[in-house]
Design a protein around this motif. Structure first.
Motif, mmCIF file in Angstrom:
data_model
loop_
_atom_site.group_PDB
_atom_site.id
_atom_site.type_symbol
_atom_site.label_atom_id
_atom_site.label_comp_id
_atom_site.label_asym_id
_atom_site.label_seq_id
_atom_site.Cartn_x
_atom_site.Cartn_y
_atom_site.Cartn_z
ATOM 1 N N ASP A 9 0.830 -1.208 0.000
ATOM 2 C CA ASP A 9 0.000 0.000 0.000
ATOM 3 C C ASP A 9 0.866 1.260 0.000
ATOM 4 O OD1 ASP A 9 -2.226 1.537 -0.015
ATOM 5 O OD2 ASP A 9 -2.888 1.068 2.014
ATOM 6 N N GLU A 10 1.587 1.462 -1.075
ATOM 7 C CA GLU A 10 2.375 2.670 -1.269
ATOM 8 C C GLU A 10 2.076 3.223 -2.652
ATOM 9 O OE1 GLU A 10 6.490 2.043 -0.419
ATOM 10 O OE2 GLU A 10 6.120 1.603 1.710
ATOM 11 N N PRO A 66 1.694 9.945 -6.879
ATOM 12 C CA PRO A 66 2.897 10.511 -6.247
ATOM 13 C C PRO A 66 3.950 9.443 -6.001
ATOM 14 C CG PRO A 66 1.120 10.321 -4.661
ATOM 15 C CD PRO A 66 0.522 10.004 -6.000
ATOM 16 N N ARG A 67 5.198 9.868 -6.021
ATOM 17 C CA ARG A 67 6.297 8.935 -5.783
ATOM 18 C C ARG A 67 6.323 8.481 -4.330
ATOM 19 N NH1 ARG A 67 10.355 11.048 -9.243
ATOM 20 N NH2 ARG A 67 9.303 9.739 -10.782
ATOM 21 N N TRP A 68 5.895 9.327 -3.446
ATOM 22 C CA TRP A 68 5.692 8.976 -2.032
ATOM 23 C C TRP A 68 4.690 9.967 -1.481
ATOM 24 C CZ3 TRP A 68 5.580 5.301 1.204
ATOM 25 C CH2 TRP A 68 5.591 5.526 2.587
ATOM 26 N N TRP A 69 4.208 9.721 -0.279
ATOM 27 C CA TRP A 69 3.177 10.590 0.276
ATOM 28 C C TRP A 69 3.678 12.016 0.473
ATOM 29 C CZ3 TRP A 69 -0.863 8.138 -0.786
ATOM 30 C CH2 TRP A 69 -0.991 6.771 -0.569
ATOM 31 N N ALA A 70 4.987 12.215 0.549
ATOM 32 C CA ALA A 70 5.519 13.573 0.637
ATOM 33 C C ALA A 70 5.224 14.384 -0.619
ATOM 34 C CB ALA A 70 7.026 13.539 0.886
ATOM 35 N N SER A 71 4.896 13.713 -1.722
ATOM 36 C CA SER A 71 4.553 14.398 -2.973
ATOM 37 C C SER A 71 3.053 14.430 -3.226
ATOM 38 C CB SER A 71 5.262 13.711 -4.152
ATOM 39 O OG SER A 71 6.651 13.766 -4.012
ATOM 40 N N GLN A 72 2.260 13.974 -2.264
ATOM 41 C CA GLN A 72 0.816 13.997 -2.457
ATOM 42 C C GLN A 72 0.294 15.419 -2.606
ATOM 43 O OE1 GLN A 72 -1.284 11.550 -3.047
ATOM 44 N NE2 GLN A 72 -3.037 12.947 -3.128
ATOM 45 N N TRP A 73 0.995 16.386 -1.994
ATOM 46 C CA TRP A 73 0.571 17.782 -2.129
ATOM 47 C C TRP A 73 0.557 18.206 -3.596
ATOM 48 C CZ3 TRP A 73 3.319 21.603 -4.509
ATOM 49 C CH2 TRP A 73 4.672 21.349 -4.772
ATOM 50 N N LEU A 74 1.477 17.668 -4.386
ATOM 51 C CA LEU A 74 1.534 18.036 -5.805
ATOM 52 C C LEU A 74 0.284 17.553 -6.532
ATOM 53 C CD1 LEU A 74 3.167 19.204 -8.188
ATOM 54 C CD2 LEU A 74 4.133 16.921 -8.498
ATOM 55 N N ALA A 81 5.993 19.630 1.551
ATOM 56 C CA ALA A 81 6.759 18.477 1.065
ATOM 57 C C ALA A 81 7.522 17.794 2.185
ATOM 58 C CB ALA A 81 7.724 18.916 -0.032
ATOM 59 N N ALA A 82 7.068 17.944 3.420
ATOM 60 C CA ALA A 82 7.748 17.315 4.551
ATOM 61 C C ALA A 82 7.684 15.793 4.420
ATOM 62 C CB ALA A 82 7.107 17.756 5.866
ATOM 63 N N LEU A 83 8.731 15.150 4.913
ATOM 64 C CA LEU A 83 8.777 13.695 4.885
ATOM 65 C C LEU A 83 7.661 13.132 5.753
ATOM 66 C CD1 LEU A 83 10.464 11.289 3.834
ATOM 67 C CD2 LEU A 83 11.756 11.393 5.975
ATOM 68 N N SER A 139 4.739 6.990 -11.377
ATOM 69 C CA SER A 139 4.696 7.968 -10.292
ATOM 70 C C SER A 139 5.608 9.140 -10.618
ATOM 71 C CB SER A 139 5.108 7.321 -8.959
ATOM 72 O OG SER A 139 6.396 6.750 -9.070
ATOM 73 N N ALA A 140 5.360 10.266 -9.948
ATOM 74 C CA ALA A 140 6.121 11.484 -10.190
ATOM 75 C C ALA A 140 6.156 12.302 -8.911
ATOM 76 C CB ALA A 140 5.496 12.296 -11.333
#
Length: 1078
Positions: free
Chosen positions: A271-272, A450-458, A505-507, A557-558
């Protein structure tokens, strides 16, 4: 359920007659096969040999014991050598770290600390995997998912087979599982034969991780299939996440919302967001139900009987690769309406050539269990069709799936996300902004994740920006510039000005941090950052970059760097699209405040981080509301003056002969950690501005910046030409904390942030003077969005202590002639807050009289036409604020609307409902209050809301009669109300209206700490608290909650602002010769 055969699914499914693979599945958990393999010739050993077709060594018991002892001794000796003979650092975790004043430990420090912390599994053993993320060397490629949701018992049984690609040899797999019972597990090789046996399984619930270890290595570049059977529950909780029950007793539905980390609560998965895989779903359902997933159905077959009900099994088409959180499932008794499929046009054909899709338009359907909604679905389906076409054109990329379904069922969730399938509550059908954003997620979220949840804001930012381009629904839409400012820029500026905010973009590694990736700050600030980047690069460049991002990362992902590179593709040397120019905006909290000073012919710009902070108020202030009671206390002093007992404090201090010896300071103070002064934050800012004419009189040169005045020398300057032309938008890049713009000081006025697209404010350095005509030209020459931002800057900078409150009142006075919605919305919001805070201030009467006369005449209209949308919204807002501020003429108009509704059953337009209901309740009392309560109950009982629930709740909480108010307040706080799906909206509306009509005293009467209050309600309650008692009492009751610091900051800011603003406004109103101002 026991009557349904549970067999392997997907390409490893056994045939009807059984096979060796089916036998292997049935015996996969029989650990005795390995346990007895070394014994001589038992029946169990012979069965194992026949099953595996492999020879088994036969040896004596003595030899077996000797071999076992020798093997254990060898392993033990090797372990000692590894532990003590290999070189070790003294303490790998004791590396010295530098602490920065005012900053928490960095995310890297937190990650390292988390990695070094030993994890304990649910059975007490050490959990071997320490990463917050899953291993990267085991990649899912395909899911075959079989689900049987039992809507009667609430049980969910399922089976999933996950095709895996292994990039390196390993003996374990880690995947995500939450709150479920996994009953069987097995690993198969690519040919279908049984793979390595499972040696142990460990669960770590805190991270939702399951560790599966095998007895043998699974090899690199080989493909395997991990099959699991599981049982879980269809929860019916307030949170409604995962796969849950909703609806009512007559029409139960099972609906999914896997956003963001809740797919793991329905089926075991990786689930990523970057671990995309194709999905093939099979759903078992009652024959009267309809099952829907992301893809169209391809086959339906009989699945047996359960408790007398015939069951059917729906098989769906295989989806393109997608992340687990975009999977969507719905099972319910539904009816369907569909939109007519438009013919392919030339635009579609062009898009198909560009991205490789077919030009066939998707099939758009609406499913619901409400016949009335189905009958009225035509306009919505038509709008959905137009919106998908518009988004396809804007992104130059066709809709990626063959269908798009909208399921409308009663649910506590206003909506549920999904790729090709979304779920809406009936009340959300009129919220076209939300539906447009869910549509945009089909591209940014479904096609690219997103590449990870830190990029979900994008993804949130891009979907919000694309949603602004949706066609109007029933001729209702703001201009894009104004919509961007009101919907994203102003909320981002408001939310990101605190000292406790974090970067978008915080981890994000912990579950709570991941869930907050879609909070308001991430959504609004992300949209403002991306909009600013596209504006700086140019609209055409931005549009091409978004299409390129979708094309280059299709079904992948991006992150933000990919967008910056896409913007840079056409102009690699352009500073406006360099990646480093935008990284700081998303990787640092806060935003810049610009201050401009004219020196000679030039203007010096400086940047600093804008913060809205204040120290906690003193616990025991000398006098509360000192200014309010000053004249009355003077009368008492003259009345009760006693010269014998009167002592002048100043004289006593002056004649004092004794001194107090201070206590000695201790020298055994614990040494503090090494600290480093935090460098000032710096952003690379695209500054846009436009200038006025050159100065005509060199003797009186002054420069107006955003409608405010700056200190400038009085030396004589010869009139010169300037490099900056009038009525032109100029762009300069500020790459340091200070920069000089030549020739800018030659102009009469300068207006920064053209278009109000920049995420920054401009601080004034005001000078009182006669330049009101220049200020008027700056304001009147701006667009509606720019005027709204100028007004918002004045109010916010006043609250931050950088501008007197009286100056904000002067700026707001220009609102009387305003005809656009955006500036009025800003003024109404801030002035309502001022009214709440200054309710007990010395300036309250004069401020109330000003507000009562601020409104222009309102001509109510009941018909919507294409030309009057902006004015229609403006009239609704003015009507509501006029009732709140006591404008008698406007209140009478609102009461007339209410009387026609209550006596003659006339319809009140939704934009007027809050004003009409509130005016009716405050004017007519119990009769009107009872009518509004009955209207609220009936609206909730209807298939879709017949009134605005927000308007009715605001009216019910606003009666002048205390008995009616507390009757409603205690009803909202009751356990029966808390079970409602919209209780958060109810309690928030209660505290908002209490602040509006009763102030802090009313809040404390109904603020119950024993009740689990939502964050939005506590924020609404803190809005009007401003006394020191309020601060410390609120801290005592709610200081341990997650968001408590932001609420306490609000109260501290209120306390600091009220003490200064009250005296300033009292003096200001006194200068206007108000006889009752003092």
């Amino acid at each position: 359920m026991e009557g349904i055969p549970m067999e392997p699914i997907g390409k490893y499914k056994a045939d009807r007659n059984g096979s060796a693979k089916a036998a292997a599945w049935r015996n996969m958990v029989d650990q005795d096969l390995d346990d007895v393999a070394f014994l001589a010739d038992t029946d169990k050993a012979r069965e194992a040999r026949e099953l595996r077709d492999a020879p088994v060594a036969v040896c004596s018991q003595r030899r077996a014991v000797c071999l076992t002892v020798l093997a254990f001794a060898t392993i033990f000796a090797t372990s000692l050598l590894v532990v003590y003979a290999s070189p070790q650092p003294e303490c790998p975790c004791a590396e010295e770290t530098t602490l920065i004043v005012g900053q928490p430990p960095t995310d890297a420090d937190n990650v390292a600390s988390s990695a070094n912390k030993e994890r304990i599994a649910s059975n007490g053993a050490v959990f071997p995997w320490r990463g917050a993320r899953l291993p990267t060397f085991v990649i899912p490629k395909h899911y075959s998912l079989w689900l049987h949701p039992n809507l009667t018992t609430g049980e969910l049984r399922g089976e999933v087979s996950i095709d895996l690609k292994v990039d390196r040899d390993t003996t374990f797999v880690v995947l995500n599982v939450r709150d479920m019972n996994v009953t069987e597990r097995a690993l198969f090789k690519s040919g279908g034969s049984l793979g390595p046996k499972i040696s142990r399984v460990l669960d770590y619930p805190q991270a939702d991780q399951t560790y599966i270890e095998f007895k043998e290595k699974i090899r690199r570049k080989y493909n395997y299939t991990l099959s699991l059977r599981f049982i879980t529950r269809l929860e019916r909780s307030d949170k409604q996440r995962g796969f849950f029950l909703t609806g009512n007793q007559r029409h139960r539905c099972a609906v999914s919302r896997f956003w963001l980390t809740h797919a793991r609560s329905t089926f075991p998965c990786f689930d990523e967001p970057n671990l995309r895989a194709s999905f093939k779903l099979t759903i078992v359902r009652d024959r009267f139900h309809v099952s829907l997933t992301n893809m169209p159905i391809v086959a339906t077959e009989e699945a047996g009987f359960y408790l007398g009900h015939r069951l059917l099994q729906d098989e769906f088409a295989t989806s393109p690769p997608m992340p687990p959180h975009m999977v969507a499932v719905a099972v319910c008794r539904l009816q369907r309406a569909s939109a007519p499929t438009p013919e392919a046009n030339t635009t579609d054909a062009t898009e198909a050539e560009t991205d490789g899709d077919t030009s066939t338009a998707p099939e758009i359907s609406l499913y619901t269990d409400h016949p009335s909604i189905l009958q009225e679905s035509g306009p919505l389906l038509e709008w959905l069709q137009k919106t998908i076409q518009q988004f396809s054109y804007e992104l130059n990329t066709s809709y990626p799936l063959p269908k798009f379904d909208v399921v409308v069922v009663d649910s506590a969730n206003h909506y549920s996300e999904g790729w090709g399938l979304i779920t809406l509550a009936p009340a959300t059908l009129s919220d076209t902004k939300t539906i447009a954003r869910l549509l945009a997620q089909q591209w940014f979220g479904g096609l690219v994740s997103p590449r990870w949840w830190a990029s979900q804001w994008l993804m949130e930012a891009l979907t919000s920006l694309i949603a602004e381009k949706a066609p109007p629904f029933k001729n209702s839409a703001l201009k894009q510039e104004e919509a961007l400012l009101l919907d994203h820029v102003l909320p981002a500026l408001r939310l990101d000005s605190g000292s406790t905010v974090r970067a978008v973009a915080a981890l994000r590694l912990e579950r709570a941090d991941i869930e907050s990736a879609t909070d308001e700050l991430s959504l609004h600030k992300g949209a403002a950052i991306v909009s600013m980047a596209i504006e700086a690069a140019g609209e055409e460049t931005g549009r091409a970059a978004l299409a390129r991002l979708l094309r280059d990362h299709r079904y992948a992902s991006a992150d933000a760097r990919d967008l910056w590179r896409a913007l840079q593709r056409d102009n690699p040397d352009d500073a406006s699209v360099q990646a480093h120019a935008w990284d700081g905006w998303c990787e640092k909290p806060g935003y810049p405040l610009l201050s401009a000073t004219t020196v000679g012919d030039d203007v010096i710009l400086k940047q600093e981080r804008f913060l809205m902070t204040a120290e906690p108020p003193p616990p025991e202030p000398p006098m509360l509301n000192d200014l309010l009671t000053q004249d009355l206390r003077a009368d008492l002093e003259a009345l009760f003056f006693d010269p014998e007992n009167y002592t002048d404090a100043t004289e006593e201090d002056y004649n004092a002969t004794t001194t107090t010896t201070p206590l000695p300071t201790t020298t055994t103070k614990k040494p503090s950690p090494k600290t480093t002064k935090l460098p000032p934050p710096k952003w690379i800012i695209p500054i846009t501005f436009t200038v006025g004419p050159l100065e005509a009189d060199p003797e009186e040169i002054h420069t107006m910046h955003n409608g405010t005045w700056y200190d400038i020398g009085n030396e004589t300057k010869p009139l010169q030409t300037s490099r900056w032309t009038e009525n032109t938008t100029h762009l300069v890049w500020m790459n340091d904390t200070e920069m000089v713009i030549p020739d800018l000081g030659k102009h009469k006025w300068i207006r920064y942030n053209v278009g109000a697209r920049g995420l920054y404010r401009v601080a004034p350095q005001d000078r009182a003077g006669e330049e009101a005509s220049d200020a008027a030209r700056v304001y009147d020459g701006a667009s509606a969005a720019e005027r709204a931002l100028i007004l918002d800057d004045a109010f916010v900078l006043s609250r931050a202590g950088r501008l007197p409150a009286s100056r904000a009142i002067v700026v707001a006075a220009r609102i009387r002639g305003e005809q656009h919605w955006a500036p009025w919305r800003v003024v109404l919001s801030h002035m309502s807050w001022w009214r709440e805070l200054l309710r007990e201030g010395a300036a309250a009467p004069a401020l109330a009289r000003l507000l009562a006369t601020l409104h222009p005449p309102i001509a109510l209209r009941h018909q919507r036409d294409a030309d009057s949308d902006d004015h229609l919204w403006l009239r609704g807002a003015l009507l509501a604020s006029g009732v709140e501020w006591g404008n008698q003429g406007i209140t009478n108009e609102a009461v007339q609307l209410f009387d026609l509704w209550m006596e003659k059953n006339h319809t009140i337009p939704e934009i007027y409902q809050e004003a009409a209901f509130t005016a009716g309740v405050r004017t007519h009392g119990r009769v009107a209050w009872r009518a509004c309560w009955r209207a609220l109950v009936d609206s909730y009982s209807a298939p879709r809301p017949t009134y605005s629930h927000r308007a009715l709740l605001a009216a019910l909480a606003s009666p002048e009669d205390d008995w009616l108010f507390y009757r409603f307040a205690f009803t909202v706080l009751s356990t029966e109300a808390q079970r409602g799906r919209d209780w958060t909206e109810w309690i928030t509306a209660l505290y908002t209206s209490t602040c509006r009509w009763r102030g802090a005293a009313g809040i404390w009467r109904i603020l119950r700490p024993e009740t689990s209050l939502p964050a939005s309600a506590l924020q609404a309650a803190a809005r009007c608290l401003h006394q020191p008692y309020d601060y410390y009492r609120f801290k005592e009751l709610f200081g341990e909650l997650r968001d408590s610091q932001s609420w306490l900051d609000t109260i501290a800011l209120n306390a600091a602002w009220v003490s200064k603003a009250d005296s300033d406004l009292a003096r200001y109103f006194a200068t206007l010769h108000d006889p009752q101002s003092h």
